[in-house]
Design a protein around this motif. Structure first.
Motif, mmCIF file in Angstrom:
data_model
loop_
_atom_site.group_PDB
_atom_site.id
_atom_site.type_symbol
_atom_site.label_atom_id
_atom_site.label_comp_id
_atom_site.label_asym_id
_atom_site.label_seq_id
_atom_site.Cartn_x
_atom_site.Cartn_y
_atom_site.Cartn_z
ATOM 1 N N ARG A 23 0.844 -1.185 0.000
ATOM 2 C CA ARG A 23 0.000 0.000 0.000
ATOM 3 C C ARG A 23 0.886 1.244 0.000
ATOM 4 N NH1 ARG A 23 -5.367 -0.409 3.306
ATOM 5 N NH2 ARG A 23 -5.762 -1.646 1.452
ATOM 6 N N ASP A 26 -1.673 5.483 1.585
ATOM 7 C CA ASP A 26 -2.588 4.934 2.575
ATOM 8 C C ASP A 26 -3.384 6.059 3.224
ATOM 9 O OD1 ASP A 26 -3.907 3.482 4.416
ATOM 10 O OD2 ASP A 26 -2.151 2.688 5.443
ATOM 11 N N ASN A 27 -4.631 6.201 2.798
ATOM 12 C CA ASN A 27 -5.541 7.121 3.477
ATOM 13 C C ASN A 27 -5.016 8.556 3.485
ATOM 14 O OD1 ASN A 27 -7.893 7.682 4.740
ATOM 15 N ND2 ASN A 27 -7.150 7.181 6.798
ATOM 16 N N ARG A 278 10.423 -0.872 4.455
ATOM 17 C CA ARG A 278 9.913 -1.209 3.122
ATOM 18 C C ARG A 278 8.415 -1.436 3.202
ATOM 19 N NH1 ARG A 278 14.070 -5.530 0.521
ATOM 20 N NH2 ARG A 278 15.951 -4.411 1.030
ATOM 21 N N GLY A 280 5.104 -3.303 2.957
ATOM 22 C CA GLY A 280 4.918 -4.723 3.195
ATOM 23 C C GLY A 280 5.639 -5.173 4.448
ATOM 24 N N LEU A 282 5.780 -2.825 7.060
ATOM 25 C CA LEU A 282 5.488 -1.704 7.948
ATOM 26 C C LEU A 282 5.232 -2.226 9.353
ATOM 27 C CD1 LEU A 282 3.147 0.606 5.864
ATOM 28 C CD2 LEU A 282 5.620 0.611 6.077
ATOM 29 N N ARG A 291 11.537 4.465 14.717
ATOM 30 C CA ARG A 291 12.599 5.465 14.596
ATOM 31 C C ARG A 291 12.307 6.682 15.459
ATOM 32 N NH1 ARG A 291 13.263 6.725 8.379
ATOM 33 N NH2 ARG A 291 15.323 7.429 9.005
ATOM 34 N N PRO A 303 -2.712 2.866 14.280
ATOM 35 C CA PRO A 303 -2.223 3.980 13.471
ATOM 36 C C PRO A 303 -2.679 5.283 14.115
ATOM 37 C CG PRO A 303 -3.399 2.380 12.123
ATOM 38 C CD PRO A 303 -3.617 1.993 13.541
ATOM 39 N N MET C 1 -8.850 -1.227 8.641
ATOM 40 C CA MET C 1 -8.297 -0.941 7.332
ATOM 41 C C MET C 1 -6.843 -1.363 7.252
ATOM 42 S SD MET C 1 -7.124 2.822 6.617
ATOM 43 C CE MET C 1 -5.779 2.486 7.678
ATOM 44 N N ALA C 2 -6.221 -1.406 8.457
ATOM 45 C CA ALA C 2 -4.814 -1.795 8.456
ATOM 46 C C ALA C 2 -4.647 -3.303 8.358
ATOM 47 C CB ALA C 2 -4.133 -1.299 9.720
ATOM 48 N N LEU C 6 -2.273 -6.824 4.652
ATOM 49 C CA LEU C 6 -1.140 -6.060 4.129
ATOM 50 C C LEU C 6 0.182 -6.758 4.414
ATOM 51 C CD1 LEU C 6 -0.902 -3.330 2.738
ATOM 52 C CD2 LEU C 6 -0.281 -2.376 4.937
ATOM 53 N N ASN C 7 0.273 -7.291 5.609
ATOM 54 C CA ASN C 7 1.560 -7.832 6.010
ATOM 55 C C ASN C 7 1.587 -9.350 6.077
ATOM 56 O OD1 ASN C 7 2.539 -5.242 6.287
ATOM 57 N ND2 ASN C 7 1.668 -5.090 8.347
#
Lengths: 326, 321, 320
Positions: A23, A26-27, A278, A280, A282, A291, A303, C1-2, C6-7
């Protein structure tokens, strides 16, 4: 805003691969008003170009828009059929890329490219278009424009070519220009010329500009507002002076601090540890948390809230305190 | 302080003529491109000397001549006591060579994709048939990677990590001088800061001397002890960063500094510089900058200014004072 | 949504670990698994090559041991009992009672042997010359590539015939059959090196300007070391593709030369020799003597060629 030209709402771009669905955007939501230059800044892989390409409809398969809406001048464009979108490009949206040669046909005289574009999109006669082509070249500062219309792209220097591309992007009088790293391949002195040109033309014509770049200095000088992207998400969005002088997202803060300009006189530069994850891979929660110097447990779970409630997409934004005199 | 490298009257001319047959058929003369013209400077031991300039300024060509990738057309590069161009003693040349290393711009092209990191880092030492046991592992840790990374291939690393591997390779033969050709221009800002910090640390730790080649004034200002500004293959100004940025004396330096984007230049309206860099095949007469120079006089068109001491700087301009 | 997957890597399905999984999931193997053409052509190639190698174990007869031959078995039709001896041969027999199936297996051995050595020879020659031309440049490059250009203007089969003709002329009659195979290998190899040289030269020109080569030059490594250790490993992908396609072409070239009578001698018949022999019987109704060797040749050349095509696409990132 009444004079909003481009409005992106919760845009999501997906790239299905055989391992996972990536993705890159993203939003993401932002608006650009007429006559405004919005800077989109981020490091490589932040998704800034991908968002621009999504607006123009130039996503390369298998990348595709999988959520959100894009509105241009009050019309929704993200679900338009390819052919309609193609007409919109050029007419309502102009594009300037990093490498001017990708936007110019090497086999056609630049005058012909300008007139063809105008004849396709504007209701004018050929002789009128030819006149306007010369005027357009004069406007972007090409000396002896009346003669240079008959030149081929390879006869121009890099800076002059980028001017031609800008003339080409503007000739159909679009309401939005998307400039993706327009000065990255150019020398400092030529870069200053091109930035000045973009600023002048947009102010005169009231064109909205999305300026995608990684160069903070260019952002500071050219933009009205800036959107900072990290790993496909918006980290911070606000007026350029605010974001640069009082960044509220720790990533923006780190980004500003790590430019050599910002740490004048210090022996060591401030650095953000690690590198951007990278796609995929996250991390959960805020993509920046591994970080981030201020990360708390909550940052590793969900999130961060989106932009509605504040400038930065961060649970613990930096408080505005260290007011630097401007 | 003594000079580690001394560059004197260095000139490099490239033959850019078309092939012989085309020349004969089209009656074209031979064409020559002067990439570097009469450049002289010294780099003191344990300092960072930066060469800045825009494209076509000849900065990379000078770097290549110093490391021996290109022979000079004229002039000399002296490293320690050895002049690489005229020295015939193989042992001395070899010794001088191992004291110079280079870091390149593109971290993706500068590591052989088919080699393991260990072999890449060890190569400068292994090529001389010397012992490399544990060398790569030690160097990897020194540049902030881990010893286990020695068994990986370059594609498993990000741009910043690859540049660290390049630095480790450069360090392996224990050089005195490292020529850095745009070492961070392919990297993102946050990663650039990491690499620049690492380079500063290593410089102190190993007593290195850097020749830093860059187009980015901000990076140069941060890194350099002395800066040489190049324009069209000629050294136009040389000064310490404080002097250069506070009080640029050459009109080209002034133009360059004014044109560089600034973080606090919100909505700044600058008069952008006029014109573009001229064709290096047919450079302007006299001072190469005179067609773009706001203060040029007739003398500038006729006579090429010699570089001379003005205050704390060396400037090649008739009018500088 | 996450949590839209995705992973979650899809590769979880293949419950393998370590090196095996890395290999199984590598782009090349993945592309192979997804391509039915590649799978079938590999299968056919492997079966044909294995049967050729194991011919002495598989073949029901040794067609070149006269003591096992029975002239009465001559011209047996496929799958039908012989009128005199009552023996049945899958693919029939030729005029001397030799089992066609066995001759094909033995013939394929010769064909494959000649083709592989010829390609190997062409590859070594072409890669070496291409590397030198590309890396050294200048007049060395000019000379090598002009020779290649000149050679390309002749059909390669003509060159092979020329070489084998000259070699025959210089070989005493009693040794001709012994050296025939080697002449064939050299002839095909020499007509095929140009492709390797051109591609390797092109790739070398790109690689030699990359910074890792400059880094090696700077530390004083010799030209030979740089070509061998730095550039060669990076030009091997296209070489692999060409080698595969060349292998198919070499099989056909060998068959053509043998068919024309300048190739493998009748004492060591290859598929081409068999087809040549079969041609005489075609008009008299013994079609199987020609048809089955020809079909084998077709299957072999086609499957290797398709494999090469797939490999070229799979190794070319731009087509992915």
């Amino acid at each position: 805003m009444s004079n909003t030209v481009l409005s992106i709402r919760n845009l999501v771009v997906d790239i299905p691969t055989r391992h996972a669905v990536l993705r890159p955007v993203d939003n993401v939501s932002y608006d650009i008003a007429a006559g405004e230059i919005l800077g989109v800044v981020g490091e490589s892989g932040a998704g800034k170009s991908m968002a621009g390409n999504a607006v123009i409809g130039l996503l390369n398969r298998p990348a595709h828009i999988s959520g959100g809406e894009i509105w241009l001048n009050g019309n929704r464009i993200d679900n338009l059929p390819r052919e309609k979108l193609r007409r919109l490009r050029g007419k309502d949206m102009g594009m300037v890329f990093q490498d001017p040669l990708t936007s110019l046909n090497p086999l056609l005289r630049i005058g012909d490219q300008l007139t063809e574009t105008m004849l396709t999109h504007l209701d004018i006669s050929r002789s009128e278009a030819e006149k306007r082509a010369v005027a357009a070249l004069e406007e972007v500062g090409i000396p002896a424009a009346a003669e240079r219309v008959n030149s081929y792209p390879h006869e121009f220097s890099g800076g002059m070519r980028q001017r031609v591309v800008i003339a080409l992007a503007l000739c159909a009088e679009p309401s939005l220009i998307i400039a993706d790293e327009p000065t990255t391949a150019l020398d400092v002195s030529v870069q200053a010329q091109i930035i000045a040109l973009l600023k002048r033309l947009c102010r005169q014509r009231g064109t909205a500009v999305m300026l995608i770049t990684h160069d903070m200095g260019v952002i500071a000088e050219a933009c009205d507002r800036v959107a900072v992207m990290y790993a496909g998400r918006l980290a911070e969005l606000g007026p350029v002076r605010e974001v640069i002088q009082n960044p509220r997202h720790p990533y923006t803060d780190g980004l500003m601090g790590s430019t050599p300009l910002a740490s004048k006189g210090q022996k060591r530069l401030r650095q953000i540890p690690g590198s951007m994850p990278r796609l995929g891979r996250l991390p959960a929660g805020c993509a920046f948390n591994p970080r981030c110097p201020k990360a708390q447990d909550a940052c590793r779970i969900d999130p961060p809230p989106t932009m509605e409630d504040g400038r930065a997409a961060c649970l613990y934004p930096i408080e505005i305190e260290k007011k630097v005199p401007a | 302080m003594s000079a580690l490298i001394s560059v004197s009257e260095l000139t490099r001319i490239f033959d850019v003529s078309k092939p012989w047959l085309n020349r004969v058929l089209e009656r074209l003369p031979k064409r020559f491109l002067t990439a570097v013209s009469d450049v002289s400077f010294d780099v003191d031991e344990k300092t960072t000397y930066a060469l800045v300039g825009e494209s076509g300024s000849g900065k990379s060509t000078i770097g290549k001549m110093i490391v021996g990738l290109l022979p000079p057309s004229d002039g000399h590069v002296t490293i320690g006591e050895v002049d690489l161009a005229i020295e015939r003693d193989k042992q001395k040349i070899d010794q001088a060579r191992r004291e110079i290393q280079m870091i390149f711009q593109d971290p993706y092209a500068s590591l052989n994709p088919r080699w393991k990191v260990r072999a890449i880092i060890n190569e400068p030492v292994a090529a001389r048939g010397e012992d490399t046991n544990g060398l790569a592992e030690r160097l990897l840790e020194q540049v902030g990677l881990s010893a286990e990374d020695a068994d990986k291939y370059p594609h498993e690393f990000s741009g910043g990590q690859r540049q660290r591997i390049c630095i480790a390779r450069a360090l392996s033969s224990e050089p005195k001088l490292i020529v850095c050709d745009e070492p961070t221009s392919a990297l993102d800002v946050s990663v650039q800061a990491q690499v620049l910090n690492l380079m500063s640390d290593l410089k102190d730790e190993f007593g290195l001397t850097y020749l830093f080649i860059s187009h980015d004034l901000t990076v140069v200002q941060h890194m350099a002890d002395k800066i040489g500004v190049l324009y069209l293959g000629r050294l136009v100004e040389e000064a310490a960063p404080g002097d250069l940025f506070e009080n640029p004396r050459h009109p080209y330096t002034q133009m360059l500094l004014a044109a560089a984007p600034k973080m606090d230049g919100f909505g700044r309206e600058v008069e952008p510089p006029k014109g573009e860099i001229p064709d290096p095949i047919n450079p302007p007469s006299g001072c190469a900058f005179h067609p773009r120079c706001p203060i040029a006089v007739d003398r500038c068109k006729a006579e090429r200014p010699k570089i001379r001491q003005v205050g704390g700087s060396r400037v090649a301009c008739h009018l500088a004072e | 949504m996450a949590d839209t997957g995705l992973n979650t890597p899809i590769s979880k399905m293949t419950a393998k670990s370590g090196r095996g999984a890395a290999f199984w999931n590598s782009d090349l193997v993945y592309s192979f698994r997804r391509s039915p053409v590649a799978i079938i052509s590999t299968l056919v190639t492997v079966i044909l090559v294995l049967t050729a190698i194991l011919a002495p174990l598989i073949a029901p007869h040794n067609p070149f041991d006269p003591s096992t031959l029975n002239l009465m078995n001559g011209f047996s039709q496929p799958m039908q009992p012989n009128a005199f001896t009552g023996e049945t041969f899958w693919l029939g027999t030729d005029g001397q009672g030799r089992d066609i199936f066995s001759t094909i297996l033995y013939g394929m051995r010769i064909s494959l042997f000649v083709a592989s050595l010829a390609v190997l020879f062409a590859m070594v020659l072409g890669v070496t010359l291409g590397l030198i031309a590309g890396y050294v440049g200048g007049w060395v490059d000019t000379i090598i590539m002009r020779i290649a250009d000149v050679q390309l203007t002749f059909p390669s089969i003509l060159i092979a015939m020329l070489i084998s003709g000259i070699a025959r002329g210089f070989t005493p009659v009693q040794y001709r059959d012994e050296v025939a195979i080697w002449v064939l290998i050299i002839a095909i190899g020499l007509s095929d090196w140009v492709q390797f040289a051109r591609v390797v030269r092109g790739t070398t020109l790109i690689e030699k300007n990359k910074e890792y080569v400059q880094a090696a030059r700077m530390i004083g490594r010799s030209r030979g070391a740089i070509m061998l250790w730095h550039i060669l490993p990076n030009v091997l992908n296209p070489v692999l593709v060409i080698a595969t396609i060349s292998f198919a072409l070499a099989i056909i070239a060998e068959a053509t030369l043998s068919f024309l009578g300048v190739g493998a001698p009748p004492t060591e018949p290859s598929l081409g020799t068999l087809i040549n022999t079969g041609r005489d019987f075609l008009l008299s109704g013994e079609w199987w003597i020609l048809l089955f060797p020809a079909l084998t040749l077709l299957a072999l050349a086609l499957s290797v060629n398709l494999l090469g095509d797939w490999l070229r696409d799979a190794l070319n990132p731009r087509l992915r």
